[in-house]
Design an enzyme around this catalytic site. Structure first.
Site, short mmCIF file in Angstrom:
data_model
loop_
_atom_site.label_atom_id
_atom_site.label_comp_id
_atom_site.label_asym_id
_atom_site.label_seq_id
_atom_site.Cartn_x
_atom_site.Cartn_y
_atom_site.Cartn_z
N ASP A 98 -8.56 -9.78 9.22
CA ASP A 98 -9.00 -8.38 8.52
C ASP A 98 -10.10 -7.51 8.45
O ASP A 98 -9.17 -6.39 9.43
CB ASP A 98 -7.85 -8.28 7.09
CG ASP A 98 -7.48 -7.30 6.79
OD1 ASP A 98 -6.35 -7.35 7.90
OD2 ASP A 98 -7.42 -6.17 5.63
N SER A 135 -1.64 -3.22 10.67
CA SER A 135 -1.16 -4.59 9.00
C SER A 135 0.22 -4.84 9.71
O SER A 135 1.18 -4.20 10.15
CB SER A 135 -1.28 -3.47 8.15
OG SER A 135 -2.34 -2.78 7.11
N ALA A 136 0.21 -6.97 9.16
CA ALA A 136 1.44 -6.69 9.28
C ALA A 136 1.84 -7.38 11.03
O ALA A 136 2.51 -6.76 11.06
CB ALA A 136 3.08 -7.02 8.68
N CYS A 137 0.45 -7.21 11.83
CA CYS A 137 0.90 -6.96 13.15
C CYS A 137 -0.06 -8.51 13.94
O CYS A 137 0.08 -8.29 15.18
CB CYS A 137 0.86 -6.10 13.74
SG CYS A 137 1.80 -4.80 13.85
N TYR A 147 -1.30 -3.50 -6.92
CA TYR A 147 -0.75 -4.61 -5.23
C TYR A 147 -2.47 -4.02 -4.15
O TYR A 147 -2.10 -2.93 -3.80
CB TYR A 147 0.10 -3.85 -5.08
CG TYR A 147 1.48 -5.25 -4.62
CD1 TYR A 147 2.59 -6.39 -4.79
CD2 TYR A 147 0.94 -5.43 -3.11
CE1 TYR A 147 2.98 -7.45 -4.15
CE2 TYR A 147 1.76 -6.67 -2.28
CZ TYR A 147 2.58 -7.12 -2.50
OH TYR A 147 2.64 -8.21 -2.22
N LYS A 153 -9.88 -2.38 1.57
CA LYS A 153 -9.30 -1.22 2.28
C LYS A 153 -10.26 0.13 1.90
O LYS A 153 -10.45 0.55 3.09
CB LYS A 153 -8.42 -0.94 2.33
CG LYS A 153 -6.96 -1.89 3.28
CD LYS A 153 -7.51 -2.47 4.57
CE LYS A 153 -7.03 -3.84 5.04
NZ LYS A 153 -5.64 -4.10 5.87
N ARG A 199 0.84 -1.28 -0.28
CA ARG A 199 0.00 -0.26 0.13
C ARG A 199 0.74 1.31 0.25
O ARG A 199 1.68 1.10 0.01
CB ARG A 199 -0.78 0.43 1.31
CG ARG A 199 -1.91 -1.04 0.97
CD ARG A 199 -3.04 -0.79 2.18
NE ARG A 199 -1.83 -1.11 3.37
CZ ARG A 199 -1.90 -0.34 4.51
NH1 ARG A 199 -1.84 1.58 4.01
NH2 ARG A 199 -0.66 -1.06 5.87
N ARG A 250 2.63 -12.18 -0.60
CA ARG A 250 1.77 -12.09 -0.16
C ARG A 250 0.62 -13.32 -0.84
O ARG A 250 0.47 -14.10 -1.33
CB ARG A 250 0.20 -11.24 0.02
CG ARG A 250 0.55 -9.52 0.01
CD ARG A 250 -0.17 -9.94 1.88
NE ARG A 250 0.60 -8.27 2.57
CZ ARG A 250 0.13 -7.93 3.45
NH1 ARG A 250 -1.51 -8.71 4.05
NH2 ARG A 250 0.23 -6.92 4.51
N HIS A 293 -11.20 -2.86 11.04
CA HIS A 293 -9.72 -3.52 10.54
C HIS A 293 -9.44 -4.48 11.98
O HIS A 293 -8.46 -4.53 12.63
CB HIS A 293 -8.96 -2.64 10.93
CG HIS A 293 -7.44 -3.22 9.63
ND1 HIS A 293 -6.34 -2.91 10.08
CD2 HIS A 293 -7.41 -4.03 9.50
CE1 HIS A 293 -5.31 -3.33 9.21
NE2 HIS A 293 -5.66 -4.02 8.76
N LYS A 296 -3.25 -10.26 12.76
CA LYS A 296 -4.52 -10.27 12.76
C LYS A 296 -5.10 -12.10 11.97
O LYS A 296 -5.39 -12.73 12.71
CB LYS A 296 -5.00 -9.65 11.99
CG LYS A 296 -5.52 -7.92 12.66
CD LYS A 296 -5.99 -6.96 12.07
CE LYS A 296 -5.41 -7.01 10.40
NZ LYS A 296 -4.12 -6.68 10.42
#
Ligand code: GTP
Ligand code: SPV
Ligand code: MN
Length: 596
Positions: free
Chosen positions: A287, A262-264, A211, A220, A70, A379, A240, A266
């Site tokens: 997400d 993000s990227a933590c 992407y 999003k 993003r 991803r 989120h 979930k």
């Protein structure tokens, strides 16, 4: 055309976009497997995709090296007046942005096919579902949208003649001149990328990137940025958040919704396999959660998505076996490495690195190489229904009643493993002040500490201070039926850089404590920052954890917390008078509790 759309607004819009973007052809997507197979075959033939011998119906894509995540710096909320979007969003005047983007869209699909993708966010039968239509010139986007949302003719039927939808216009911004050869991943340079939202019109315009969240506009852009503005107007919530069901040894069900940046973590928590005997978990979403108050006064959540767009690196049979089983077939991989025998590989996959691979940039790679083989934001796109841990109720049109909210982030220091909020307002304060080190999910610095309130900093479509007020209002409406709020941090490190907490399946130990807090069965100690579990309050049986680790994980370092206060003050100051007084009050109370 595989079918005929009767919706006037849709037909007019498609005509208008075709005239502007000048594609060579228009394809109305029916969402069928045949359509997916045909587009994939075309992309394989053109060199954009590679089938994976080792995985049935799986394909690998490599993006342009500039188009890997993003782009928050190029993401805009465009409204008539700037003060509507608040200090955390980029704003450009509506007319100005539209002029700029109309210029970019002019002829941008020349030499390409324009795809019209009618999709539903949420099960079609759900009263909470909403319809969007994405127009794109990227067949990669079409295939990803087929996995991530509910696409096709059924949606067109629901739309009927006069049904409402959110128009989502996307172009990769790379027209082909006659005779010009295409590249595997066409896109526009950074300065031409715009991810634009017009919340007054429920309209999305995205240009220049292929992407993830930049291009799969149901995710999003629609389900968070536009939906958050709808939710505020209509009195519901677009968050989120993952959604999971935890089942106690006695068979009692708890529904948990957790917001991490993000990227933590979930996707990992959504598919958690509890390591404590007797507890079970089911995944409902990884997400995004849409939630509204039901007739019984409780808060009900649905997952608007139909697939997982998950972080590949770090996903292994040790860390997330459910994800590994989900992605065995029918999966799209983007920016993973390719082994010589036609298998994908990434760092932290839990299998030895191959002696030789092709890295995500298409170069030869061998262990010891300076660069990672897979991009950190590589991803997988996989159907949620393929997850062995998926809940039988994941498509329940009414959703599931939420018992527990969790906020959190990635903090190597200061923030303890788990904290229980003192009450709703304190919980909203914990959400509003959430902090995390930045990750590769956005293009920009990685590992930089920032406030990421409710993990919504990049995704809230309006003034974040008004969003805080919306949370307070929802709590007032929910009253004693409001979910209990907790804060977690799985990411504490030792001075040597090792994880203090094993994480993953063992996070279930913290979840079980939360459920038992609700039942009044588990203990906690009141501290200045909230209620913390003591060592004996967590079930740590079978866990080989050094006693000094657990002590450190559950310690409140008052001095370090006093040092956080000025940063929270600064964070709050950016909202000026719009910051709810109740949150200012929470900060004052925290300071008092921390003492001098
Ligand atoms: P988005 O899809 O960007 O929203 O990310 P996400 O929040 O779903 O994060 P995800 O679960 O994909 O995890 C991101 C990274 O964090 C992966 O590399 C995981 O392996 C790692 N991770 C997830 N959970 C834990 C945990 O409990 N402990 C540790 N140490 N790492 C974790
Ligand atoms: C995130 O960044 O939070 C994601 C990935 O879930 S993307 O779809 O690219 O936004
Ligand atoms: Mn996400």
């Amino acid at each position: 055309m595989a079918y005929e759309a009767k919706n006037r607004k849709l037909k007019d819009w498609v005509d208008e976009v075709a005239e502007l973007c000048q594609p060579d052809a228009i394809h109305w997507c029916d969402g069928s497997k045949a359509e997916y197979d045909r587009l994939m075959a075309q992309m394989v033939a053109g060199g954009a995709a590679r089938p994976l011998e080792k995985r049935r119906n799986c394909f690998l894509f490599r993006s342009d090296p500039s188009d890997v995540a993003r782009v928050e710096d190029r993401t805009y909320i465009s409204t008539p007046s700037e003060d509507e979007v608040g200090p955390t969003n980029n704003w450009i005047d509506e007319n100005e942005l539209k002029q700029t983007m109309l210029g970019l869209y002019q002829g941008c699909m020349r030499g390409r096919t324009m795809y019209v993708i009618p999709f539903s966010m949420g099960p079609l039968s759900s009263p909470m579902a909403k319809i969007g239509v994405e127009i794109t010139d990227s067949p990669y986007v079409v295939c990803n949208m087929q996995i991530m949302t509910r696409v096709g003719t059924k949606v067109v039927e629901v739309l009927g003649e006069n049904g409402e939808f959110v128009p989502c216009l996307h172009s990769i911004g790379a027209p082909l001149e006659p005779g010009q050869e295409d590249v595997p991943w066409p896109c526009a340079p950074m300065e031409k990328k715009y991810i634009a939202h017009f919340p007054h019109e429920n309209l999305i315009w995205s240009f220049g990137s292929g992407y993830g969240g930049n291009a799969l506009l149901g995710k999003k852009c629609f389900a968070l940025r536009i939906a958050s503005t709808m939710a505020r107007r209509e009195g519901w919530m677009a968050e989120h958040m993952l959604i999971l069901r935890l089942i106690s040894p006695e068979g009692k069900r708890y529904h948990i919704a957790a917001a991490f940046p993000s990227a933590c973590g979930k996707t990992n928590l959504a598919m958690v396999q509890p390591t404590i005997p007797g507890w079970k978990a089911e995944c409902l979403g990884d997400d995004i959660a849409w939630m509204k108050i039901g007739p019984d006064g409780r808060l009900y959540a649905i997952n608007p998505e139909a697939g997982f767009f998950g972080v590949a690196p770090g996903t292994s049979y040790q860390s997330n076996p459910m994800a590994m089983d989900t992605i065995r077939e029918n999966t799209i991989f983007t920016n993973a490495a390719l082994t010589d025998d036609g298998e994908i590989w990434w760092e932290g996959m839990g299998v030895p690195a191959p002696d030789h691979a092709i890295d995500w940039k298409g170069r030869d790679w061998a262990p010891g190489n300076d660069d990672p083989a897979a991009h950190a934001n590589a991803r997988f796109t996989a159907p949620a229904a393929q997850c062995p841990a998926i809940s039988p109720d994941w498509e329940d049109p009414e959703g599931v009643p939420i018992d527990i909210f969790i906020f959190g982030g990635r903090r190597t220091g200061v923030v303890p493993l788990a904290t229980e909020a003192l009450d709703w307002d304190h919980g909203v304060f914990l959400g509003a002040t959430a902090s995390s080190e930045t990750t590769a999910a956005n293009i920009g610095a990685v590992g930089k500490l920032r406030r990421d309130p409710f993990a919504m900093q990049p995704f809230c479509g309006y003034d974040m201070a008004d969003y805080f007020q919306h949370w307070l209002d929802m709590g007032d409406r929910l009253g004693d039926k409001a979910p209990r709020i907790f804060y977690v941090n799985w990411f504490r490190k030792t001075a040597d850089g090792d994880w203090l907490w094993p994480g993953y399946g063992d996070n279930s130990r913290v979840l079980a404590w939360m459920c038992e807090r609700i039942e009044g069965k588990a203990g906690a100690t009141k501290t200045p920052i909230g209620n913390l579990p003591g060592e004996s309050d967590l079930d740590l049986t079978g866990l080989d954890l050094a006693p000094e680790n657990i002590r450190e994980l559950l310690r409140v370092d008052a001095e370090a917390w006093r040092a956080e206060v000025p940063d929270i003050e600064q964070h709050f100051a950016q909202f000026g008078d719009r910051l709810p007084a109740r949150l200012r009050g929470q900060l004052n109370q925290l300071e008092e509790r921390l003492g001098e």
